[in-house]
Enzyme design. Structure first.
Site, PDB file in Angstrom:
ATOM      1  N   HIS A 156       0.817  -1.211   0.000  1.00  0.00           N
ATOM      2  CA  HIS A 156       0.000   0.000   0.000  1.00  0.00           C
ATOM      3  C   HIS A 156       0.856   1.270   0.000  1.00  0.00           C
ATOM      4  CE1 HIS A 156      -3.282   2.671   1.784  1.00  0.00           C
ATOM      5  NE2 HIS A 156      -3.848   2.127   0.721  1.00  0.00           N
ATOM      6  N   LYS A 158       3.307   4.408  -1.152  1.00  0.00           N
ATOM      7  CA  LYS A 158       3.440   5.337  -2.271  1.00  0.00           C
ATOM      8  C   LYS A 158       4.782   6.040  -2.124  1.00  0.00           C
ATOM      9  CE  LYS A 158      -1.189   4.835  -1.797  1.00  0.00           C
ATOM     10  NZ  LYS A 158      -1.864   4.216  -0.647  1.00  0.00           N
ATOM     11  N   ASP A 163      17.042   9.739  -8.450  1.00  0.00           N
ATOM     12  CA  ASP A 163      18.479  10.015  -8.354  1.00  0.00           C
ATOM     13  C   ASP A 163      18.991  10.113  -6.922  1.00  0.00           C
ATOM     14  OD1 ASP A 163      18.674  10.027 -11.100  1.00  0.00           O
ATOM     15  OD2 ASP A 163      18.549  12.203 -11.295  1.00  0.00           O
ATOM     16  N   HIS A 331      -9.086  11.154   0.796  1.00  0.00           N
ATOM     17  CA  HIS A 331      -8.173  10.015   0.782  1.00  0.00           C
ATOM     18  C   HIS A 331      -6.918  10.275   1.609  1.00  0.00           C
ATOM     19  CE1 HIS A 331      -5.527   6.870  -1.099  1.00  0.00           C
ATOM     20  NE2 HIS A 331      -6.664   6.192  -1.016  1.00  0.00           N
ATOM     21  N   LYS A 333      -4.204  10.720   4.638  1.00  0.00           N
ATOM     22  CA  LYS A 333      -3.850  10.002   5.862  1.00  0.00           C
ATOM     23  C   LYS A 333      -2.831  10.860   6.600  1.00  0.00           C
ATOM     24  CE  LYS A 333      -4.150   6.761   2.304  1.00  0.00           C
ATOM     25  NZ  LYS A 333      -5.547   6.496   2.326  1.00  0.00           N
ATOM     26  N   ASP A 338      -0.510  19.771  18.082  1.00  0.00           N
ATOM     27  CA  ASP A 338       0.042  21.013  18.638  1.00  0.00           C
ATOM     28  C   ASP A 338       0.704  21.883  17.580  1.00  0.00           C
ATOM     29  OD1 ASP A 338      -0.816  20.200  21.115  1.00  0.00           O
ATOM     30  OD2 ASP A 338       1.146  19.480  21.787  1.00  0.00           O
TER      31      ASP A 338
END
Length: 413
Positions: A156, A158, A163, A331, A333, A338
């Site tokens: 899952h 991403k 380089d 979508h 997350k 603070d």
């Protein structure tokens, strides 16, 4: 503030549209406070913090895709792309063309996509990329002979690394879902662009998954040699911890919430928390911390939507404010505590992420980046509907029944 009539998507009363829904507060910490001190306060022991990173918060595909494509087109040596969804739509074609052009000019391109997340994509598309020099492979293709657990444990993450100098991580996949409205579905999401030592750590996560899947001995040797190469020089002032253990990400959330002094702001695409998370949020609210949750009004997984609402009464009763995103699908997350501690990545606060999926999150403790993430959260809440306890209790009886049924299956949703 007017009281909402409930959480159903056809309700039109009590919508909150102003930017000031989530109040702004003076900072808890001085902008000049030591990043090392903040990391020791908000991050659990054992989390290696890499200092000297430059970070840029990118909102949605409208900001993330151009930055990612620019990095790919400027690549000179190699590209590492790991994604859950690589869909053969307009966005997928755009990225495919950029990756193929990079490979044709001599750049070493490796792409890892999840077989389940990308099951709707055309095989011919990936075959064409291979023919043009892109080393693109599927993570755990369908194989019922290996059992259900093999099918459930998905990649899952991403990650895009170019380089060894720039990296991207967050919630955005390669799909038109994240393209701007009119060109795609305009899903709401966050991506962090990183330059500095943390790029090396994200690359290590990619290489570890690649070696685990394909047992590439040559690549294993080159990875070991690269490990001894000099890490990217400092580019900024942000300290980052790159977490790829599901338990460590979950523990980082709990630790920061327990340390919160003023505010806990969480945007969660899929929210089915365990008991410890619910307890930590309720305890924070009980000691006077403002706890706000930004959740989906209409999820792309409707069953999860109702299972999430099974938690509402307990959370609202503890003084936690809940805002539902109205403009398409949320979508993201992300979380910020603070205005200092924050996290952006692929980890969802639900059971699949905690028990099965391969995830990665960047966790930081930085007043400037934290403030930017908090302002983004506040702006999002200004376009949401706030759910109140009284209004939620007036929802239809069939919704209550469905919520209780799906709550019983929350561990397998």
């Amino acid at each position: 503030m007017s009281e909402q009539s409930g959480v159903s998507s056809d309700s039109t009363t009590g919508l909150v549209r102003s930017r000031g829904v989530v109040p702004s507060h003076p900072p808890v910490w001085s902008p000049n406070v030591s990043g090392l001190l903040l990391s020791r306060y908000y991050l659990p022991r054992g989390h290696a913090v890499l200092r000297g990173n430059a970070c840029q918060l990118l909102r949605d595909g409208v900001e993330a895709y151009p930055a990612m494509l620019e990095a790919i087109r400027r690549a000179r040596r190699y590209i590492r792309l790991e994604t859950y969804m690589f869909i053969t739509d307009a966005v997928g074609e755009l990225f495919g063309q950029a990756l193929a052009e990079a490979a044709e000019r001599g750049v070493h391109v490796k792409v890892l996509y999840d077989a389940v997340g990308s099951w709707t994509s055309r095989r011919s598309f990936f075959e064409q990329l291979r023919a043009r020099g892109v080393d693109i492979r599927a993570f755990k293709p369908f194989s019922l002979s290996r059992g259900l657990r093999h099918l459930l444990r998905r990649d899952h993450r991403k990650i895009l690394v170019v380089d060894g100098e720039v990296a991207f991580t967050g919630g955005v996949n390669i799909s038109a879902h994240w393209a701007p409205e009119g060109q795609g579905s305009a899903w709401r999401d966050d991506v962090l662009r990183i330059e500095g030592p943390a790029v090396h750590e994200l690359e290590r996560r990619f290489l570890a998954t690649w070696r685990m899947m394909f047992q590439d001995r040559f690549h294993r040797l080159t990875a070991r040699l690269r490990h001894f190469q000099r890490r990217p020089p400092p580019r900024g002032q942000v300290g980052l911890a790159v977490l790829s253990s599901r338990r460590s990400i979950h523990r980082a959330y709990l630790h920061a919430i327990q340390r919160a002094r003023q505010s806990v702001l969480i945007a969660a695409a899929y929210f089915i928390p365990d008991r410890r998370m619910v307890a930590a949020l309720r305890d924070a609210a009980a000691r006077g911390v403002e706890v706000h949750l930004l959740l989906n009004a209409r999820s792309d997984h409707p069953f999860l939507e109702f299972a999430t609402r099974a938690f509402y009464e307990k959370l609202l009763g503890a003084g936690i404010r809940i805002f539902e995103w109205q403009r398409g699908v949320l979508h993201a997350k992300t979380a910020v505590v603070d205005g200092v501690w924050g996290t952006i990545g692929s980890f969802n606060l639900e059971r699949l992420s905690l028990a099965f999926n391969h995830e990665v999150n960047a966790v930081f403790a930085d007043p400037r980046l934290g403030r930017q993430l908090e302002e983004s959260f506040r702006a999002d809440c200004g376009n949401c509907r706030e759910v109140t306890l009284a209004g939620f209790r007036r929802r239809p009886f069939w919704q209550k029944v469905l919520e209780r049924v799906l709550f019983a299956f929350r561990k397998v949703l």
